[in-house]
Write an enzyme that holds these catalytic residues in place. Structure first.
Site, PDB file in Angstrom:
ATOM      1  N   GLU A   1     -33.331  41.257  63.887  1.00 30.88           N
ATOM      2  CA  GLU A   1     -33.044  40.005  64.589  1.00 30.88           C
ATOM      3  C   GLU A   1     -32.428  40.263  65.969  1.00 30.88           C
ATOM      4  O   GLU A   1     -32.716  39.545  66.922  1.00 30.88           O
ATOM      5  CB  GLU A   1     -32.069  39.144  63.755  1.00 30.88           C
ATOM      6  CG  GLU A   1     -31.675  37.862  64.480  1.00 30.88           C
ATOM      7  CD  GLU A   1     -30.852  36.891  63.651  1.00 30.88           C
ATOM      8  OE1 GLU A   1     -31.024  36.844  62.417  1.00 30.88           O
ATOM      9  OE2 GLU A   1     -30.039  36.163  64.256  1.00 30.88           O
TER      10      GLU A   1
ATOM     11  N   SER B   1     -26.214  38.676  61.827  1.00 29.40           N
ATOM     12  CA  SER B   1     -27.254  39.227  60.946  1.00 29.40           C
ATOM     13  C   SER B   1     -28.088  40.268  61.692  1.00 29.40           C
ATOM     14  O   SER B   1     -28.543  40.013  62.802  1.00 29.40           O
ATOM     15  CB  SER B   1     -28.200  38.112  60.484  1.00 29.40           C
ATOM     16  OG  SER B   1     -27.484  37.186  59.704  1.00 29.40           O
TER      17      SER B   1
ATOM     18  N   ARG C   1     -35.753  31.683  64.768  1.00 32.90           N
ATOM     19  CA  ARG C   1     -35.130  32.640  65.706  1.00 32.90           C
ATOM     20  C   ARG C   1     -36.066  33.044  66.846  1.00 32.90           C
ATOM     21  O   ARG C   1     -35.996  34.162  67.356  1.00 32.90           O
ATOM     22  CB  ARG C   1     -34.643  33.900  64.974  1.00 32.90           C
ATOM     23  CG  ARG C   1     -33.632  33.668  63.909  1.00 32.90           C
ATOM     24  CD  ARG C   1     -32.324  33.079  64.412  1.00 32.90           C
ATOM     25  NE  ARG C   1     -31.508  32.726  63.280  1.00 32.90           N
ATOM     26  CZ  ARG C   1     -31.536  31.509  62.698  1.00 32.90           C
ATOM     27  NH1 ARG C   1     -32.280  30.528  63.217  1.00 32.90           N
ATOM     28  NH2 ARG C   1     -30.802  31.251  61.643  1.00 32.90           N
TER      29      ARG C   1
HETATM   30  P1  FAD Z   1     -26.871  37.494  74.063  1.00 38.35           P
HETATM   31  O1  FAD Z   1     -26.558  38.330  72.878  1.00 38.35           O
HETATM   32  O2  FAD Z   1     -26.074  37.712  75.282  1.00 38.35           O
HETATM   33  O3  FAD Z   1     -28.425  37.659  74.396  1.00 38.35           O
HETATM   34  C1  FAD Z   1     -29.403  37.650  73.378  1.00 38.35           C
HETATM   35  C2  FAD Z   1     -30.787  37.719  74.062  1.00 38.35           C
HETATM   36  O4  FAD Z   1     -31.007  36.512  74.779  1.00 38.35           O
HETATM   37  C3  FAD Z   1     -30.862  38.839  75.103  1.00 38.35           C
HETATM   38  O5  FAD Z   1     -32.164  39.347  75.104  1.00 38.35           O
HETATM   39  C4  FAD Z   1     -30.570  38.145  76.425  1.00 38.35           C
HETATM   40  O6  FAD Z   1     -31.203  38.769  77.522  1.00 38.35           O
HETATM   41  C5  FAD Z   1     -31.182  36.764  76.171  1.00 38.35           C
HETATM   42  N1  FAD Z   1     -30.453  35.717  76.902  1.00 38.35           N
HETATM   43  C6  FAD Z   1     -29.179  35.291  76.691  1.00 38.35           C
HETATM   44  N2  FAD Z   1     -28.898  34.264  77.514  1.00 38.35           N
HETATM   45  C7  FAD Z   1     -30.012  34.049  78.267  1.00 38.35           C
HETATM   46  C8  FAD Z   1     -30.349  33.127  79.292  1.00 38.35           C
HETATM   47  N3  FAD Z   1     -29.482  32.215  79.744  1.00 38.35           N
HETATM   48  N4  FAD Z   1     -31.583  33.200  79.837  1.00 38.35           N
HETATM   49  C9  FAD Z   1     -32.487  34.111  79.410  1.00 38.35           C
HETATM   50  N5  FAD Z   1     -32.224  35.011  78.442  1.00 38.35           N
HETATM   51  C10 FAD Z   1     -30.999  34.972  77.874  1.00 38.35           C
HETATM   52  N6  FAD Z   1     -27.089  33.734  65.162  1.00 38.35           N
HETATM   53  C11 FAD Z   1     -27.659  32.694  64.493  1.00 38.35           C
HETATM   54  O7  FAD Z   1     -28.786  32.274  64.826  1.00 38.35           O
HETATM   55  N7  FAD Z   1     -27.022  32.095  63.447  1.00 38.35           N
HETATM   56  C12 FAD Z   1     -25.793  32.499  63.028  1.00 38.35           C
HETATM   57  O8  FAD Z   1     -25.267  31.908  62.105  1.00 38.35           O
HETATM   58  C13 FAD Z   1     -25.167  33.578  63.726  1.00 38.35           C
HETATM   59  N8  FAD Z   1     -23.955  34.022  63.344  1.00 38.35           N
HETATM   60  C14 FAD Z   1     -23.375  35.045  64.016  1.00 38.35           C
HETATM   61  C15 FAD Z   1     -22.106  35.482  63.617  1.00 38.35           C
HETATM   62  C16 FAD Z   1     -21.484  36.531  64.280  1.00 38.35           C
HETATM   63  C17 FAD Z   1     -20.123  36.997  63.833  1.00 38.35           C
HETATM   64  C18 FAD Z   1     -22.125  37.154  65.392  1.00 38.35           C
HETATM   65  C19 FAD Z   1     -21.476  38.277  66.138  1.00 38.35           C
HETATM   66  C20 FAD Z   1     -23.395  36.724  65.778  1.00 38.35           C
HETATM   67  C21 FAD Z   1     -24.024  35.663  65.115  1.00 38.35           C
HETATM   68  N9  FAD Z   1     -25.292  35.217  65.482  1.00 38.35           N
HETATM   69  C22 FAD Z   1     -25.866  34.177  64.806  1.00 38.35           C
HETATM   70  C23 FAD Z   1     -26.037  35.886  66.571  1.00 38.35           C
HETATM   71  C24 FAD Z   1     -25.777  35.325  67.974  1.00 38.35           C
HETATM   72  O9  FAD Z   1     -24.480  34.730  68.055  1.00 38.35           O
HETATM   73  C25 FAD Z   1     -26.830  34.294  68.396  1.00 38.35           C
HETATM   74  O10 FAD Z   1     -28.133  34.841  68.401  1.00 38.35           O
HETATM   75  C26 FAD Z   1     -26.528  33.728  69.794  1.00 38.35           C
HETATM   76  O11 FAD Z   1     -27.374  32.647  70.038  1.00 38.35           O
HETATM   77  C27 FAD Z   1     -26.720  34.749  70.921  1.00 38.35           C
HETATM   78  O12 FAD Z   1     -26.209  34.170  72.126  1.00 38.35           O
HETATM   79  P2  FAD Z   1     -25.576  35.091  73.260  1.00 38.35           P
HETATM   80  O13 FAD Z   1     -25.192  34.203  74.384  1.00 38.35           O
HETATM   81  O14 FAD Z   1     -24.506  35.939  72.715  1.00 38.35           O
HETATM   82  O15 FAD Z   1     -26.850  35.958  73.660  1.00 38.35           O
END
Ligand code: FAD
Length: 300
Positions: free
Chosen positions: A296, A226, A176
């Site tokens: 996380e 998580s 992560r």
């Molecule tokens: P965001 O939540 O929008 O951003 C997260 C961080 O990354 C922030 O600090 C943001 O500033 C930064 N960021 C986002 N995009 C960029 C970019 N293009 N450039 C620079 N910084 C950026 N995660 C897992 O690892 N495994 C799982 O199995 C998993 N299951 C999930 C299930 C559910 C129901 C939910 C709600 C979440 C889950 N997650 C899981 C967490 C999440 O989906 C992941 O961490 C995902 O990769 C986050 O992507 P996002 O685009 O939503 O990022």
């Protein structure tokens, strides 16, 4: 103030959408958070460069928002510019066994595109509701599968708005983590090298990943996935459950009784309540088992 930033961004040549004092709650899967002073959705990468340079010149804070699925936005909102990449930079192309996707592309959609082309390696993304950018930054994964394993290279803008590229070895992928999580950059997109396989078999694995999540996770309620990382040799959910904390609630946020490492909003939860519940769980698990859980999600 928001109006002046908007005017300045337009004068600087920004062509995408701009919204002042725009609520972040609907843009996060936790459905929590106050407004972004400026929510800017770039029309393309050049637009993102304009926004970054503008923020730097004006000394304005800026952040990047993907799909908000690993994010706790503060109740008071955030000042400065939030660059929203979901809905922008979402191209996804396939050539041979190489898939190239923009940072704003939905990670599950990209996994489906790979499956349709008979390419294996991203099936685990089926139930990860983020963008490609968020998945790269967080090195999102599921058990032994991680985003970084399939990455060939990542394109990003550094804080001066300069376009840069790093191959997988330079991205510092770990559980992560990636170097993009520690640095102020905009991940613009990624190239993945995948393995040719029978499309039906890839699709079947993808469906199995998605179904196993639905069975074990409270996907019907707002959450950030998580809350805590997996501690060495154990599971955060197991420890929280063993501490008797399933169902513990503060305000409208509750430790899910389906999966104790998911904290679900029952409607109208605040960031303050989430942080109070997270701290209470950390303290109780540390008191009972001597394990300090590590968060996380990203708290802005
Ligand atoms: P965001 O939540 O929008 O951003 C997260 C961080 O990354 C922030 O600090 C943001 O500033 C930064 N960021 C986002 N995009 C960029 C970019 N293009 N450039 C620079 N910084 C950026 N995660 C897992 O690892 N495994 C799982 O199995 C998993 N299951 C999930 C299930 C559910 C129901 C939910 C709600 C979440 C889950 N997650 C899981 C967490 C999440 O989906 C992941 O961490 C995902 O990769 C986050 O992507 P996002 O685009 O939503 O990022």
């Amino acid at each position: 103030m928001a109006a002046r930033i908007e005017e300045g961004l337009r004068d600087a040549g920004f062509r995408g959408e701009i919204a002042g004092e725009s609520p972040l709650a609907p843009l996060t899967t936790w459905r929590i958070g106050g407004p972004a002073e400026i929510l800017a959705t770039p029309a393309d990468l050049d637009d993102a460069v304009i926004a970054l340079r503008f923020a730097r010149q004006r000394g304005l804070p800026w952040r990047v928002l993907g799909n908000g699925s690993n994010l706790l936005a503060p109740d008071a909102g955030v000042r400065g510019i939030v660059l929203r990449l979901r809905g922008a930079l979402h191209a996804c192309t396939v050539e041979g066994d190489v898939l190239t996707a923009g940072a704003g592309a939905s990670f599950p959609r990209v996994a489906n595109v790979a499956a349709e082309h008979g390419l294996a390696g991203l099936e685990f993304a089926a139930g990860i509701p983020g963008t490609v950018g968020g998945a790269v930054v967080m090195n999102a994964g599921w058990h032994e599968h991680e985003t970084g394993n399939a990455v060939a290279h990542v394109d990003f803008l550094d804080e001066d708005g300069k376009a840069r590229r790093l191959d997988r070895a330079g991205c510092g992928f770990a559980y992560r983590r990636s170097i993009f999580r520690e640095r102020a950059v905009v991940v613009a997109g990624a190239r993945f090298t995948l393995s040719p396989d029978d499309p039906a078999r890839v699709k079947a694995r993808l469906t199995a990943f998605a179904e196993s999540r639905k069975a074990s996770q409270p996907t019907e309620l707002p959450s950030c996935g998580s809350v805590f990382l997996k501690p060495d040799g154990d599971f955060a959910g197991r420890l929280i459950e063993a501490a008797g904390l399933k169902g513990k609630r503060i305000g409208a946020i509750e430790v899910s009784s389906k999966h104790a490492n998911f904290f679900v909003s029952l409607g109208g939860a605040t960031a303050k309540d989430v942080l109070a519940l997270v701290a209470a769980v950390e303290d109780e698990v540390a008191r009972r088992f001597g394990v300090r859980l590590v968060r996380e999600f990203e708290a802005w």
